[in-house]
Design an enzyme around this catalytic site. Structure first.
Site, PDB file in Angstrom:
ATOM      1  N   LEU A  22      -8.796 -40.807 -42.859  1.00 41.57           N
ATOM      2  CA  LEU A  22      -7.674 -39.930 -43.188  1.00 41.57           C
ATOM      3  C   LEU A  22      -8.128 -38.472 -43.171  1.00 41.57           C
ATOM      4  CD1 LEU A  22      -6.081 -41.929 -46.152  1.00 41.57           C
ATOM      5  CD2 LEU A  22      -5.552 -42.058 -43.708  1.00 41.57           C
ATOM      6  N   GLY A  25      -4.683 -34.090 -44.366  1.00 41.80           N
ATOM      7  CA  GLY A  25      -4.373 -33.207 -45.496  1.00 41.80           C
ATOM      8  C   GLY A  25      -4.653 -31.740 -45.187  1.00 41.80           C
ATOM      9  N   ARG A  29      -6.918 -26.230 -51.427  1.00 38.26           N
ATOM     10  CA  ARG A  29      -7.867 -25.647 -52.389  1.00 38.26           C
ATOM     11  C   ARG A  29      -9.096 -25.009 -51.741  1.00 38.26           C
ATOM     12  NH1 ARG A  29      -8.145 -30.927 -55.996  1.00 38.26           N
ATOM     13  NH2 ARG A  29      -7.304 -31.773 -54.056  1.00 38.26           N
ATOM     14  N   GLY A 155      -7.236 -41.221 -59.814  1.00 39.07           N
ATOM     15  CA  GLY A 155      -6.420 -42.377 -60.162  1.00 39.07           C
ATOM     16  C   GLY A 155      -7.240 -43.337 -61.023  1.00 39.07           C
ATOM     17  N   ASN A 243     -13.112 -30.771 -52.209  1.00 39.34           N
ATOM     18  CA  ASN A 243     -11.797 -30.128 -52.245  1.00 39.34           C
ATOM     19  C   ASN A 243     -11.883 -28.611 -52.255  1.00 39.34           C
ATOM     20  OD1 ASN A 243     -10.171 -32.525 -52.324  1.00 39.34           O
ATOM     21  ND2 ASN A 243     -10.951 -32.837 -54.388  1.00 39.34           N
ATOM     22  N   ARG A 349     -36.302 -14.346 -29.095  1.00 42.41           N
ATOM     23  CA  ARG A 349     -34.916 -14.614 -28.686  1.00 42.41           C
ATOM     24  C   ARG A 349     -34.894 -15.692 -27.601  1.00 42.41           C
ATOM     25  NH1 ARG A 349     -33.137  -8.771 -27.391  1.00 42.41           N
ATOM     26  NH2 ARG A 349     -31.297  -9.835 -26.549  1.00 42.41           N
ATOM     27  N   TYR A 403     -33.990  -2.738 -18.528  1.00 42.41           N
ATOM     28  CA  TYR A 403     -32.541  -2.517 -18.370  1.00 42.41           C
ATOM     29  C   TYR A 403     -32.295  -1.086 -17.934  1.00 42.41           C
ATOM     30  CZ  TYR A 403     -27.607  -2.646 -19.926  1.00 42.41           C
ATOM     31  OH  TYR A 403     -26.246  -2.607 -20.001  1.00 42.41           O
TER      32      TYR A 403
END
Ligand code: UD1
Ligand code: CA
Length: 472
Positions: A22, A25, A29, A155, A243, A349, A403
């Site tokens: 699921l 939702g 919050r 619950g 949550n 890098r 560069y």
């Protein structure tokens, strides 16, 4: 017919198992524009964890109910090919969400695991036990429960003397007595299909919240003549629901403990686990030592016996054996071969390679650069788009000017070259084997092998200068 077959045939038939996650939702919050289940724990969206457990359990199909941010969720999980998505347009409750998956299970008969996208710390072993309980008790529905000293918000689980779950009472519907029950619904279930869908159709809207509650099922299933069981999960942290962003940080710390314990038990020293971050896909060889504040991120892989000092960040790095990375270095997307020493305060890098036994010192930056075996750049340098051979010494303050404001160019420095301090190499340029470049030189032309290159003016000394100046 069943009695006709010897029992070993019965046992060898594999129970069919599927899973529903699921994830529709809103996650109000979290106060976030990102769908809640995409917030990350150890570099993976939290919904990835229940999906991984479902796949570990060899579920035949994996159906995810999405709603809020559904497209974003699908996109983020597109590498997990097995997920089937079902859209729940209006979030009218957990029973409604599960019922949405009915068409996906048209010809399926067996058990279905129901997991929540926001309960990321569950582990396969606990699910295995839950399934075992479900099967031995022959339940129509088995509910994972936990005991909490403060059950507020959950619950409450009401059981009879034989341990059957009679009902689950949501916080808003509890009586004063029920509010004291500290065994609560963990929001994780196994149920029989297709019976589950039959029962879900009987759920009525909750009069207070105007939602269809999945937790009405125990009463409905018992009225239909079926058993509902509860499986008390020992380690309640596995059922932690996320949550808020605070919960997210708590879950991250718990996941870190798990990941780091695994590495410690395999022979890595982590001096201060609570001050260390290691992402879930990282690998570390035995005899490694990780100092406080180090962060090993992304797909970093570290060989045996490496030392990673205080505050080092390694992101998508590959380190061979016995590499030392000294304090506060930031290394990314590159490769470091065995016994090289990096830092302190170095920066590497992406797309670089530091070869065997090479040395990168403080305030040295590499970008798309290969530094050959045994070569050294110990102080204050920028080496970009450069290919540097073996046993080269790059003096302090050397800069590759790669560069021109428009394009990038390469610098080649061949084996055993000595570059004096404060040299600029204006790319594209090549310094041939065993050459020397004098300190302070600006190299603009190729240097043939074996030569000395100098571009500075000869020094003049004006004698007696300070005395003359004072007289004026
Ligand atoms: C739920 C349980 C509660 C339990 C708690 C444990 C119900 C009615 N209550 O409460 O007994 O103690 O979990 O964490 O189920 N969802 C949808 N669509 C919807 C509504 C919810 O997909 O329309 C999903 C949510 O994304 C979430 C899950 O269902 O993953 C549970 O819903 P949520 O609203 O978080 O229920 P809780 O109030 O936490
Ligand atoms: Ca100069």
């Amino acid at each position: 017919l069943r009695t006709f077959f010897p029992s070993f045939i019965k046992h060898s038939t594999v129970k069919k198992l599927a899973a529903i996650i699921l994830a529709a939702g809103k996650g109000t919050r979290m106060k976030s524009s990102l769908p809640k289940v995409l917030h990350e724990i150890a570099d993976r969206p939290m919904v990835f964890y229940p999906a991984e457990v479902a796949l570990n359990m060899k579920c035949q199909s994996l159906v995810m109910v999405i709603g809020h941010g559904g497209e974003q969720i699908r996109d983020r999980l597109k590498s997990v090919k097995k997920i089937q998505y079902v859209l729940q347009k209006d979030q009218s409750g957990s029973a409604h969400a599960v019922l949405m998956t009915e068409p996906a299970f048209k010809n399926f008969e067996g058990d279905v695991l129901i997991l929540s996208g926001d309960v990321p710390l569950l582990q396969s072993e606990m699910i295995r036990q839950l399934l075992e309980c479900h099967q031995t008790e022959q339940n129509a529905l088995t509910i994972a429960t936990l005991k909490l000293s403060d059950p507020t918000g959950y619950g409450r689980v009401v059981r009879d003397s034989e341990g059957r779950v009679l009902k689950i009472v949501e916080e808003t519907d509890t009586t004063e007595e029920e509010r004291k029950i500290n065994e609560v619904n963990g929001g994780l279930y196994v149920a029989k299909l297709p019976l589950l869908f039959e029962a879900l159709k009987k759920v009525k809207k909750n009069p207070i919240k105007k939602e269809y509650y999945f937790t009405d099922l125990p009463v409905i299933l018992q009225e239909m003549g079926h058993r509902v069981g509860g499986f008390l999960v020992e380690d309640s942290t596995e059922l932690l629901g996320v949550n808020t962003r605070w919960d997210l940080a708590v879950a991250e710390r718990m996941m870190q403990q798990r990941i780091q314990k695994k590495w410690m038990l395999s022979g890595v020293t982590i001096i201060s686990p609570e001050r260390t971050t290691i992402h879930s896909e990282v690998e570390i060889g035995e005899e490694g030592v990780i100092y406080p504040g180090a962060e090993l991120l992304g797909k970093t892989k570290i060989g045996r016996g490496c030392v990673i000092e205080q505050g080092v960040i390694l992101k998508d790095m590959v380190l061979e054996d016995r590499v030392t990375v000294k304090a506060y270095s930031y290394l990314e997307g590159s490769m470091v071969e065995s016994e090289a020493v990096i830092g302190p305060f170095a920066r590497i890098r992406p797309e670089s390679r530091v070869s065997k036994k090479a040395r990168i010192g403080n305030f040295v930056e590499l970008k798309k650069t290969v530094l050959g075996e045994g070569s050294k750049a110990n102080h204050l340098s920028y080496l970009g788009d450069a290919v540097i051979g073996k046993d080269v010494n790059v003096g302090a303050g050397t800069i590759t000017c790669n560069y021109d404001g428009d394009k990038k160019y390469q610098t080649h420095i061949e084996d055993r070259v000595f570059i004096g301090s404060d040299t600029q190499l204006v790319a594209p340029v090549r310094v041939g084997k065993e050459s020397y470049v004098g300190a302070g030189t600006t190299i603009t032309k190729n240097v043939p092998a074996g030569s000395l290159a100098l571009s500075r003016e000869e020094q003049k000394n004006i004698l007696g200068y300070s005395k003359k100046k004072k007289k004026k």
